[in-house]
Design a protein around this motif. Structure first.
Motif, short mmCIF file in Angstrom:
data_model
loop_
_atom_site.label_atom_id
_atom_site.label_comp_id
_atom_site.label_asym_id
_atom_site.label_seq_id
_atom_site.Cartn_x
_atom_site.Cartn_y
_atom_site.Cartn_z
N TYR A 1 0.86 -1.20 0.00
CA TYR A 1 0.00 0.00 0.00
C TYR A 1 0.88 1.24 0.00
O TYR A 1 0.74 2.13 -0.84
CB TYR A 1 -0.93 0.01 1.22
CG TYR A 1 -1.45 1.40 1.51
CD1 TYR A 1 -0.93 2.14 2.58
CD2 TYR A 1 -2.42 1.98 0.71
CE1 TYR A 1 -1.37 3.43 2.81
CE2 TYR A 1 -2.87 3.26 0.94
CZ TYR A 1 -2.33 3.99 1.99
OH TYR A 1 -2.75 5.27 2.23
N ASN B 1 -2.49 10.87 10.55
CA ASN B 1 -3.62 9.98 10.89
C ASN B 1 -4.93 10.74 11.00
O ASN B 1 -5.20 11.37 12.02
CB ASN B 1 -3.31 9.24 12.18
CG ASN B 1 -2.23 8.18 11.98
OD1 ASN B 1 -1.13 8.49 11.50
ND2 ASN B 1 -2.55 6.94 12.29
N LEU C 1 -7.28 2.88 14.93
CA LEU C 1 -7.47 3.03 16.38
C LEU C 1 -8.78 3.72 16.76
O LEU C 1 -9.57 3.19 17.55
CB LEU C 1 -6.30 3.83 16.97
CG LEU C 1 -6.41 4.13 18.47
CD1 LEU C 1 -6.38 2.86 19.29
CD2 LEU C 1 -5.28 5.08 18.90
N SER D 1 -7.93 -3.66 21.90
CA SER D 1 -6.58 -4.20 22.14
C SER D 1 -5.57 -3.12 21.82
O SER D 1 -5.60 -2.55 20.71
CB SER D 1 -6.32 -5.40 21.22
OG SER D 1 -7.22 -6.45 21.52
N PHE E 1 -1.96 -2.42 20.84
CA PHE E 1 -0.92 -3.26 20.26
C PHE E 1 0.46 -2.87 20.78
O PHE E 1 1.27 -2.28 20.09
CB PHE E 1 -0.97 -3.15 18.73
CG PHE E 1 -2.25 -3.64 18.13
CD1 PHE E 1 -2.85 -2.95 17.09
CD2 PHE E 1 -2.88 -4.79 18.59
CE1 PHE E 1 -4.04 -3.38 16.50
CE2 PHE E 1 -4.07 -5.24 18.03
CZ PHE E 1 -4.65 -4.54 16.98
N ARG F 1 1.60 8.73 17.14
CA ARG F 1 1.15 9.14 15.80
C ARG F 1 0.74 10.61 15.84
O ARG F 1 0.59 11.20 16.92
CB ARG F 1 -0.07 8.29 15.37
CG ARG F 1 0.23 6.81 15.19
CD ARG F 1 1.07 6.53 13.98
NE ARG F 1 1.28 5.11 13.75
CZ ARG F 1 2.24 4.38 14.32
NH1 ARG F 1 3.07 4.96 15.19
NH2 ARG F 1 2.36 3.09 14.06
N ARG G 1 1.70 -5.01 16.93
CA ARG G 1 1.14 -5.35 15.60
C ARG G 1 2.30 -5.27 14.60
O ARG G 1 2.96 -4.22 14.51
CB ARG G 1 0.04 -4.37 15.22
CG ARG G 1 -0.56 -4.59 13.86
CD ARG G 1 -1.76 -3.69 13.61
NE ARG G 1 -1.37 -2.28 13.48
CZ ARG G 1 -2.24 -1.31 13.16
NH1 ARG G 1 -3.52 -1.57 13.01
NH2 ARG G 1 -1.81 -0.06 13.04
N ASP H 1 4.03 -1.96 12.55
CA ASP H 1 3.83 -0.65 13.17
C ASP H 1 5.16 0.08 13.35
O ASP H 1 6.13 -0.53 13.82
CB ASP H 1 3.16 -0.80 14.55
CG ASP H 1 1.65 -0.82 14.44
OD1 ASP H 1 1.00 -1.39 15.34
OD2 ASP H 1 1.11 -0.29 13.46
C1 WQD Z 1 -2.51 3.86 15.08
C2 WQD Z 1 -1.89 3.30 16.35
C3 WQD Z 1 -1.57 0.93 16.31
C4 WQD Z 1 -5.78 -0.18 16.28
C5 WQD Z 1 -2.69 3.60 9.11
C6 WQD Z 1 -2.04 3.48 7.77
C7 WQD Z 1 -1.76 4.85 7.23
C8 WQD Z 1 -3.04 5.63 7.21
C9 WQD Z 1 -3.64 5.71 8.61
C10 WQD Z 1 -4.04 5.38 5.03
C11 WQD Z 1 -0.85 2.24 16.06
C12 WQD Z 1 -2.56 1.33 17.39
C13 WQD Z 1 -4.61 0.54 16.28
C14 WQD Z 1 -6.12 -0.96 17.41
C15 WQD Z 1 -4.12 -0.20 18.50
N1 WQD Z 1 -3.97 5.04 6.33
N2 WQD Z 1 -3.80 0.53 17.38
N3 WQD Z 1 -5.27 -0.94 18.49
O1 WQD Z 1 -1.27 2.24 11.43
O2 WQD Z 1 -0.70 4.61 12.17
O3 WQD Z 1 -1.79 4.25 9.99
O4 WQD Z 1 -3.87 4.36 9.02
O5 WQD Z 1 -3.47 6.25 4.46
O6 WQD Z 1 -1.25 4.71 5.92
O7 WQD Z 1 -0.80 2.81 7.93
O8 WQD Z 1 -3.11 3.90 12.04
O9 WQD Z 1 -5.09 3.77 13.48
O10 WQD Z 1 -4.17 1.62 12.46
O11 WQD Z 1 -2.91 2.74 14.29
O12 WQD Z 1 -3.36 -0.22 19.49
O13 WQD Z 1 -7.18 -1.66 17.47
O14 WQD Z 1 -2.91 2.67 17.11
O15 WQD Z 1 -0.71 -0.10 16.79
O16 WQD Z 1 0.19 2.35 17.02
P1 WQD Z 1 -1.62 3.68 11.47
P2 WQD Z 1 -3.91 2.96 13.05
#
Ligand code: WQD
Length: 341
Positions: A151, A180, A201, A217, A219, A232, A296, A299
């Motif tokens: 991606y 984010n 998240l 959860s 991560f 973030r 996860r 990350d």
């Molecule tokens: C944020 C933090 C997780 C879910 C992704 C894409 C990025 C953009 C935004 C498209 C991390 C933690 C998450 C959960 C958790 N998308 N988390 N429990 O991964 O920073 O970015 O989305 O453009 O390209 O990579 O966002 O919201 O998934 O995670 O602890 O159930 O929250 O580990 O640290 P991310 P996220």
């Protein structure tokens, strides 16, 4: 009135951008294949602006269909291109789907721009292209690393394709690298509609608070950060949407100084997962059920933006706080679930 094409305009970021475009006086036509959006979002946009954008359900992977669209809509002054697959995990499992959809569609759109003198093209990119940066906060000239996923690679490749075209044509482009995006429009008429189990998240937090999910959860809390959880840069979706209007206006008015410009769109502030949870609880008064689990895969530890270029060159700055965003996300969740409290 200038007509702007918004691809993926019924999606989360797209719909919020359509609202801001309409309120800035633009006429909008949306292309969406509804693979990750509902046509009902048109009602939400109408409820906010009183103007129903034109909408064409079509798939940008079909070259002839894309060409026919521009024959029909021959008054397009600019394009904001959101339509893409964006699930990081899915892209690892099914990379060809991502290259076909995210890169193939882009090439077909750019071909039309070149052939029809549509010279203002705004591209939806992502901070994911930076991978795990060496220096924080991240500037736009930070090295674009081997993307952490197919991606992310499609975003990196797409920017290179756009630059190559701009170098040999009159097409001019701005790429916005989002951090984010979270939250919803203050009206709660549009917001994030994740299909299935949320990967991100904040929608997982609001669905847990709404009782749709049993427990959040977290991560990992063994990262080298103050509280051990990942950091973030969470930006309010409306601030993000407004950045697109400014970027488009910059190109339409010829104020751009390069054929292809890149801007980081974030708040410039890093927030950890546990801090987001605390901010949600403080803002809503809800105690969130969560537990810490393993990290996860994929990350990055910490990523947040240096937004000085967007502030000074684009004239854009995030105005809303993370508390504003979390409160709006909760209002939206309650509306989607028809909760009252
Ligand atoms: C944020 C933090 C997780 C879910 C992704 C894409 C990025 C953009 C935004 C498209 C991390 C933690 C998450 C959960 C958790 N998308 N988390 N429990 O991964 O920073 O970015 O989305 O453009 O390209 O990579 O966002 O919201 O998934 O995670 O602890 O159930 O929250 O580990 O640290 P991310 P996220």
């Amino acid at each position: 009135m200038r007509r702007i094409l918004v691809t993926g305009g019924l999606g989360y970021i797209g719909s919020h951008t359509v609202v801001e475009l309409q309120q800035a006086g633009f006429k909008v036509v949306i292309i969406d294949n509804l693979s990750n959006a509902s046509v009902d979002v048109l009602d939400g946009i109408f409820a906010i602006t009183g103007v129903r954008p034109d909408f064409e359900k079509l798939d940008l992977r079909e070259k002839a269909t894309v060409h026919a669209f521009f024959d029909d809509y021959d008054d397009i002054s600019g394009i904001i291109h959101f339509a893409a697959s964006k699930a990081v995990g899915e892209s690892v499992e099914n990379p060809l789907l991502y290259y076909e959809n995210n890169v193939g569609s882009l090439v077909y759109l750019l071909q039309e721009c070149k052939d029809r003198d549509i010279n203002s093209f705004i591209f939806s990119s992502s901070c994911t292209v930076y991978g795990q940066p060496d220096v924080l906060p991240i500037k736009e000239d930070a090295p674009v690393k081997a993307a952490m996923s197919p991606y992310g690679n499609t975003k990196q490749i797409s920017e290179e394709i756009i630059l190559d075209l701009c170098k040999v044509s009159s097409v001019r482009s701005i790429s916005l690298r989002y951090f984010n995006p979270i939250g919803a429009h203050e009206s709660a008429d549009i917001g994030e509609l994740p299909i299935g189990v949320p990967q991100n998240l904040v929608p997982y937090i609001t669905q847990t608070a709404a009782g749709v999910r049993k427990q959040l959860s977290v991560f990992g809390n063994d990262y080298p950060t103050a509280d051990g959880s990942c950091i973030r840069d969470y930006i309010h979706i409306v601030d993000l949407a407004k950045a697109h209007v400014l970027a488009l206006q910059r190109l339409l008015s010829g104020e751009n100084t390069d054929v292809f410009e890149i801007f980081n769109i974030g708040t410039g502030k890093g927030t950890s997962v546990l801090e987001v949870i605390r901010a949600f609880e403080k803002t809503t008064g809800i105690s969130l059920n969560y537990r810490v689990v393993d990290r996860r895969p994929g990350d990055v530890i910490a990523v947040f933006a240096d937004t000085s270029k967007a502030n000074t060159v684009l004239g854009w700055k995030a105005e809303r706080t993370i508390e504003d965003a979390l409160a709006s996300a909760w209002e939206w969740e309650k509306k989607v679930r028809q909760l009252t409290n």
